[in-house]
Design a protein around this motif. Structure first.
Motif, short mmCIF file in Angstrom:
data_model
loop_
_atom_site.label_atom_id
_atom_site.label_comp_id
_atom_site.label_asym_id
_atom_site.label_seq_id
_atom_site.Cartn_x
_atom_site.Cartn_y
_atom_site.Cartn_z
N TYR A 12 0.84 -1.20 0.00
CA TYR A 12 0.00 0.00 0.00
C TYR A 12 0.87 1.25 0.00
CZ TYR A 12 -4.16 -2.75 1.20
OH TYR A 12 -5.20 -3.63 1.18
N ALA A 62 -8.50 2.21 -0.32
CA ALA A 62 -8.33 3.04 0.87
C ALA A 62 -9.04 2.43 2.07
CB ALA A 62 -8.87 4.45 0.59
N ALA A 63 -10.23 1.88 1.86
CA ALA A 63 -10.96 1.24 2.95
C ALA A 63 -10.22 0.02 3.47
CB ALA A 63 -12.36 0.85 2.49
N SER A 66 -7.18 1.10 5.51
CA SER A 66 -7.61 1.55 6.83
C SER A 66 -7.92 0.35 7.73
CB SER A 66 -8.84 2.45 6.70
OG SER A 66 -9.23 2.93 7.96
N GLN A 67 -8.56 -0.65 7.16
CA GLN A 67 -8.87 -1.87 7.92
C GLN A 67 -7.58 -2.58 8.34
OE1 GLN A 67 -11.25 -4.69 5.75
NE2 GLN A 67 -11.50 -6.04 7.49
N ALA A 69 -4.72 -1.24 8.90
CA ALA A 69 -4.06 -0.42 9.92
C ALA A 69 -4.61 -0.71 11.31
CB ALA A 69 -4.21 1.06 9.60
N TRP A 75 0.68 1.87 12.64
CA TRP A 75 0.18 1.60 11.29
C TRP A 75 -0.84 2.64 10.82
CZ3 TRP A 75 4.00 -0.81 9.97
CH2 TRP A 75 4.51 -1.91 10.65
N GLN A 76 -1.07 3.68 11.59
CA GLN A 76 -2.04 4.70 11.20
C GLN A 76 -1.71 5.39 9.86
OE1 GLN A 76 -5.11 4.81 12.82
NE2 GLN A 76 -4.03 2.98 13.50
N LYS A 79 -3.64 4.50 6.69
CA LYS A 79 -4.95 5.07 6.40
C LYS A 79 -4.89 6.18 5.34
CE LYS A 79 -7.06 3.82 10.77
NZ LYS A 79 -7.77 4.25 11.96
N GLU A 80 -3.70 6.66 5.04
CA GLU A 80 -3.52 7.69 4.02
C GLU A 80 -3.28 7.08 2.63
OE1 GLU A 80 -0.33 10.18 5.37
OE2 GLU A 80 -1.27 10.43 7.34
N SER A 82 -4.23 5.09 -0.74
CA SER A 82 -5.38 4.76 -1.58
C SER A 82 -4.95 4.02 -2.85
CB SER A 82 -6.16 6.02 -1.94
OG SER A 82 -5.32 6.92 -2.64
#
Length: 132
Positions: A12, A62-63, A66-67, A69, A75-76, A79-80, A82
């Motif tokens: 990612y 992107a979803a 986020s999942q 992370a 791992w935040q 979330k950026e 995509s």
């Protein structure tokens, strides 16, 4: 290629950070080469294994980033992301037994985009190497 959702891994990254062409350019630095390519994919074959690499960019990516992370602070930044390279593995069990080839490909892809490696078969995540 295997049809199992586990016979794949993802790298990612932020949209625009890499292209399939850029990813292919990093392969020789890791003693790999694309054996075939199209506009949407390229294939790396080595040690009797085949890895098909494609680029995906969407809200769904992107979803899923986020999942992946989750709630862990480290791992935040995922979330950026995509965009991702999706790598389908011809035989995961064989690739794990001959791990060096898969590791080299993972490193090459991470190098091309400064991305996060996500391994569905064990839930593992490896952060960027910072080589980009």
């Amino acid at each position: 290629m295997s049809s199992s959702d586990r016979d794949r891994f993802f790298v990612y990254f932020r949209s625009g950070a890499a292209t399939l062409a850029k990813a292919q350019e990093t392969l020789p630095l890791h003693d790999l080469e694309a054996t075939s390519s199209t506009e949407n994919t390229f294939t790396v074959e080595a040690e009797g294994l085949s890895f098909q690499v494609s680029l995906e960019e969407s809200e769904q990516v992107a979803a899923e980033a986020s999942q992946a992370a989750g709630a862990e602070q480290q791992w935040q930044p995922l979330k950026e992301c995509s965009a991702r390279f999706l790598v389908q593995i011809s035989d995961l069990q064989e690739a794990l037994e001959e791990i060096n080839t898969m590791l080299e490909l993972q490193e090459a892809l991470q190098d091309s985009c400064d991305g996060y490696l996500v391994l569905p078969w064990n839930g593992g995540i490896l952060g960027p190497w910072g080589v980009n």
